[in-house]
Design a protein around this motif. Structure first.
Motif, PDB file in Angstrom:
ATOM      1  N   UNK A  94      16.088   7.848  -1.410  1.00  0.00           N
ATOM      2  CA  UNK A  94      16.205   7.428  -0.023  1.00  0.00           C
ATOM      3  C   UNK A  94      16.600   5.873  -0.082  1.00  0.00           C
ATOM      4  N   UNK A  95      15.915   4.880   0.449  1.00  0.00           N
ATOM      5  CA  UNK A  95      16.420   3.552   0.390  1.00  0.00           C
ATOM      6  C   UNK A  95      15.745   2.737  -0.726  1.00  0.00           C
ATOM      7  N   UNK A  96      15.218   3.479  -1.653  1.00  0.00           N
ATOM      8  CA  UNK A  96      14.366   2.736  -2.596  1.00  0.00           C
ATOM      9  C   UNK A  96      15.206   2.884  -4.059  1.00  0.00           C
ATOM     10  N   UNK A  97      15.146   1.921  -4.842  1.00  0.00           N
ATOM     11  CA  UNK A  97      15.743   1.851  -6.017  1.00  0.00           C
ATOM     12  C   UNK A  97      14.625   1.192  -7.221  1.00  0.00           C
ATOM     13  N   UNK A  98      14.431   1.806  -8.293  1.00  0.00           N
ATOM     14  CA  UNK A  98      13.468   1.526  -9.286  1.00  0.00           C
ATOM     15  C   UNK A  98      14.234   0.573 -10.312  1.00  0.00           C
ATOM     16  N   UNK A  99      13.417  -0.443 -10.792  1.00  0.00           N
ATOM     17  CA  UNK A  99      13.930  -1.406 -11.954  1.00  0.00           C
ATOM     18  C   UNK A  99      13.126  -1.713 -12.966  1.00  0.00           C
ATOM     19  N   UNK A 100      13.515  -1.857 -13.817  1.00  0.00           N
ATOM     20  CA  UNK A 100      12.478  -2.392 -15.131  1.00  0.00           C
ATOM     21  C   UNK A 100      11.564  -1.237 -15.549  1.00  0.00           C
ATOM     22  N   UNK A 101      10.338  -1.857 -15.899  1.00  0.00           N
ATOM     23  CA  UNK A 101       9.248  -0.692 -16.502  1.00  0.00           C
ATOM     24  C   UNK A 101       8.911   0.142 -15.504  1.00  0.00           C
ATOM     25  N   UNK A 102       8.981  -0.052 -14.100  1.00  0.00           N
ATOM     26  CA  UNK A 102       8.783   1.048 -13.082  1.00  0.00           C
ATOM     27  C   UNK A 102       9.731   2.468 -13.490  1.00  0.00           C
ATOM     28  N   UNK A 103      10.973   1.915 -13.854  1.00  0.00           N
ATOM     29  CA  UNK A 103      11.886   2.989 -14.180  1.00  0.00           C
ATOM     30  C   UNK A 103      11.976   3.622 -15.389  1.00  0.00           C
ATOM     31  N   UNK A 104      11.714   2.841 -16.596  1.00  0.00           N
ATOM     32  CA  UNK A 104      12.024   3.309 -17.841  1.00  0.00           C
ATOM     33  C   UNK A 104      11.329   2.165 -18.726  1.00  0.00           C
ATOM     34  N   UNK A 139       0.896  -1.318   0.065  1.00  0.00           N
ATOM     35  CA  UNK A 139      -0.061   0.140   0.013  1.00  0.00           C
ATOM     36  C   UNK A 139       1.001   1.279   0.017  1.00  0.00           C
ATOM     37  N   UNK A 140       2.217   1.124   0.173  1.00  0.00           N
ATOM     38  CA  UNK A 140       3.093   2.335   0.272  1.00  0.00           C
ATOM     39  C   UNK A 140       4.394   1.974   0.793  1.00  0.00           C
ATOM     40  N   UNK A 141       5.398   2.940   0.579  1.00  0.00           N
ATOM     41  CA  UNK A 141       6.841   2.888   1.008  1.00  0.00           C
ATOM     42  C   UNK A 141       7.200   4.196   1.732  1.00  0.00           C
ATOM     43  N   UNK A 142       7.999   3.981   2.759  1.00  0.00           N
ATOM     44  CA  UNK A 142       8.290   4.865   3.284  1.00  0.00           C
ATOM     45  C   UNK A 142       9.946   5.140   2.929  1.00  0.00           C
ATOM     46  N   UNK A 143      10.395   6.112   1.834  1.00  0.00           N
ATOM     47  CA  UNK A 143      11.765   5.724   1.386  1.00  0.00           C
ATOM     48  C   UNK A 143      12.794   6.157   2.450  1.00  0.00           C
ATOM     49  N   UNK A 144      12.695   7.195   3.181  1.00  0.00           N
ATOM     50  CA  UNK A 144      13.690   7.488   4.081  1.00  0.00           C
ATOM     51  C   UNK A 144      13.954   6.602   5.157  1.00  0.00           C
ATOM     52  N   UNK A 145      12.821   5.864   5.663  1.00  0.00           N
ATOM     53  CA  UNK A 145      13.010   4.795   6.721  1.00  0.00           C
ATOM     54  C   UNK A 145      13.063   3.611   6.319  1.00  0.00           C
ATOM     55  N   UNK A 146      12.888   3.119   4.714  1.00  0.00           N
ATOM     56  CA  UNK A 146      12.955   1.830   4.571  1.00  0.00           C
ATOM     57  C   UNK A 146      12.132   1.039   5.046  1.00  0.00           C
ATOM     58  N   UNK A 147      10.824   1.587   4.914  1.00  0.00           N
ATOM     59  CA  UNK A 147       9.482   0.733   5.243  1.00  0.00           C
ATOM     60  C   UNK A 147       8.588   0.294   4.054  1.00  0.00           C
ATOM     61  N   UNK A 148       8.281  -0.772   4.006  1.00  0.00           N
ATOM     62  CA  UNK A 148       6.859  -1.099   3.208  1.00  0.00           C
ATOM     63  C   UNK A 148       5.845  -1.527   3.649  1.00  0.00           C
ATOM     64  N   UNK A 149       4.778  -0.826   3.504  1.00  0.00           N
ATOM     65  CA  UNK A 149       3.346  -0.973   4.058  1.00  0.00           C
ATOM     66  C   UNK A 149       2.507  -2.108   3.274  1.00  0.00           C
ATOM     67  N   UNK A 150       2.275  -3.246   3.903  1.00  0.00           N
ATOM     68  CA  UNK A 150       1.570  -4.216   3.317  1.00  0.00           C
ATOM     69  C   UNK A 150       0.427  -4.536   4.107  1.00  0.00           C
ATOM     70  N   UNK A 151      -0.823  -5.296   3.539  1.00  0.00           N
ATOM     71  CA  UNK A 151      -1.961  -5.518   4.261  1.00  0.00           C
ATOM     72  C   UNK A 151      -1.718  -6.535   5.538  1.00  0.00           C
TER      73      UNK A 151
END
Length: 391
Positions: free
Chosen positions: A271-281, A126-138
């Motif tokens: 932050x602590x997030x990197x994009x790859x593949x179609x999400x990036x380009x 459902x979201x990410x906190x890039x600064x803290x390195x947190x992924x929010x899930x159900x």
């Protein structure tokens, strides 16, 4: 042990997970689907991506499970060759050639290499906190030292990190894809161009033929029977196109509009997030580099993941932006409908390849000649490339 969370269980996400595990990371890949069901039929793994897969010891297996592209090139709708090349020429130039395989086969290989226990299906992010390195899930929040956003062209992570970015743009074409039994047909890999129309043919392992086609249509156009639409457009083109369409199962033909990221992102990390593949380009498929660039991303990210992610952006942003633009330029060439302009396009291509027989390969040097980043200790060492044995 550093921990990485990968959002998305596609080619880029799985390869990222594999490469990071090889670097000593504890990896979990989060996939919202309850099961992996690859979209599409076949795909090409070009020399640059094979070299990337060699670094995680998967290149030889991919070569064994696929089929060499063989002679390939561009034809007119009447079958006359405009330009072409061979496996031998590609291997001599790049140390490798392209292979063609089922997308589902590639996914099986990647899941096996990652480890099924590292793939968490049915997990909605459902979201990410890039600064803290947190992924929010159900199922609650998950913390990580690195988050890899591999959640596709409509990436929610990209939208959250770069809210000012305009997002995907329609490329101007819709695309059909399908798998057809070869039967007794003589198949050569080729792509044929007409007036705003494209039809591609690739032979896969197990005597399956992967076909794809495009036409210039408004985004969201609703059609009826997709196979009938293909026959209406391509039924009078050169063989074996009509024969393949006669042998096709309508249930095995799929279609989707082609979108891409026409505006480059300012960076592939935050932050602590990197994009790859179609999400990036995300790019049109005209250069056959969508999956290949995602694989390059994954291997490069693992190389730089222990340091500053700005180095990953520096290594990937300029290169992939060029590949996206070239893919879109090629797409625009295929969209020409004016008969005079089509004649001029085809004549120019035919004349250019007569003057320079290696034009098709030379034009791809900067794409296919890529090599993975290596540590100084391994500088100059080449992976012993395996030989293709199928077909």
């Amino acid at each position: 042990m550093p921990r990485a969370l990968v959002i998305g269980g596609g080619i880029g996400g799985l390869t990222s997970g594999i490469a990071l595990r090889r670097k000593g990371w504890d990896v979990t890949v989060l996939e919202r689907a309850a099961k992996i069901d690859p979209v599409g039929s076949g795909l090409a793994i070009a020399a640059n991506a094979l070299k990337a897969l060699d670094t995680v010891d998967l290149g030889d297996l991919i070569r064994r499970l696929s089929r060499l592209q063989g002679q390939a090139g561009l034809r007119r709708q009447d079958g006359r060759w405009l330009l072409h090349t061979t496996t031998q020429n590609a291997e001599a130039r790049y140390g490798d050639s392209a292979v063609i395989m089922l997308r589902a086969t590639l996914m099986d290989v990647l899941i096996g290499a990652l480890g099924a226990d590292r793939l968490r299906l049915g997990t909605t992010v459902s979201g990410v906190d890039a600064a803290r390195g947190v992924v929010r899930t159900g199922d609650g929040d998950l913390e990580a030292d690195l988050i890899v956003a591999a959640d596709g062209i409509h990436s929610k992570t990209r939208q959250a990190l770069f809210p000012e970015h305009p997002g995907p743009a329609y490329s101007g074409v819709t695309a059909w894809r399908g798998l057809i039994p070869r039967g007794d047909l003589n198949i050569q890999s080729s792509e044929s161009w007409g007036k705003g129309l494209v039809f591609g043919i690739s032979l896969l392992a197990d005597d399956l033929v992967y076909v794809y086609a495009t036409d210039v249509l408004p985004a969201g156009t609703a059609l009826g029977n997709e196979l009938e639409e293909l026959v209406r457009r391509f039924g009078d083109w050169h063989e074996p196109i009509p024969a393949l369409l006669r042998a096709a199962d309508p249930a095995k033909i799929i279609r989707n509009d082609i979108h891409h990221l026409s505006t480059p992102l300012p960076a592939y990390h935050k932050g602590k997030v990197a994009l790859v593949g179609d999400a990036a380009h995300a790019m049109p498929p005209n250069l056959g580099q969508g999956a290949c660039q995602a694989i390059e991303d994954a291997i490069t990210l693992a190389y730089f993941a222990d340091g500053d992610l700005a180095a990953y952006t520096a290594a990937r942003l300029q290169r992939t932006t060029k590949v996206v633009r070239r893919s879109m330029s090629m797409s625009r060439m295929t969209q020409i409908r004016n008969p005079v302009a089509v004649w001029l396009r085809d004549t120019a291509l035919s004349l250019a390849t007569r003057l320079n027989p290696n034009l098709m390969l030379r034009s791809m040097d900067d794409v296919l000649g890529w090599r993975p980043p290596r540590s100084p200790a391994s500088h100059g060492a080449e992976h012993p490339r395996g030989r293709q044995t199928t077909g």
